[in-house]
Design a protein around this motif. Structure first.
Motif: not given
Length: 79
Positions: A6-11, A38-39, A65-69
């Motif tokens: 999910v995070m990869d698709a969000y990025k 769809k991407w 920053d919101s995506v990184s751990a």
């Protein structure tokens, strides 16, 4: 079938936002904007992603920053 997290698709979705509209990206590849849409849910196909990374490197460089751990605090407090 290879699936992305999910995070990869969000990025990928964030990168597409930086590049432009779905219609703009679709025009680059000669496909429909629905296909590009769809991407955002499933991730950019590998060959298309490699091309976009070369043509628009700024879109893929930094992640927000919101995506990184979250980073752990390593400071010790003096007693």
């Amino acid at each position: 079938m290879v699936t992305m997290g999910v995070m990869d698709a969000y990025k990928d979705s964030l990168a597409l936002d930086k590049i432009g509209t779905n219609a703009f990206v679709a025009a680059i590849f000669g496909c429909t904007s629905q296909y590009v849409s769809k991407w955002r849910k499933y991730g950019i196909p590998r060959a298309h992603r490699m091309y976009l990374e070369l043509r628009f490197p700024d879109a893929f460089e930094s992640e927000p920053d919101s995506v990184s751990a979250p980073k752990a605090k390593t400071e010790l407090r003096a007693a």
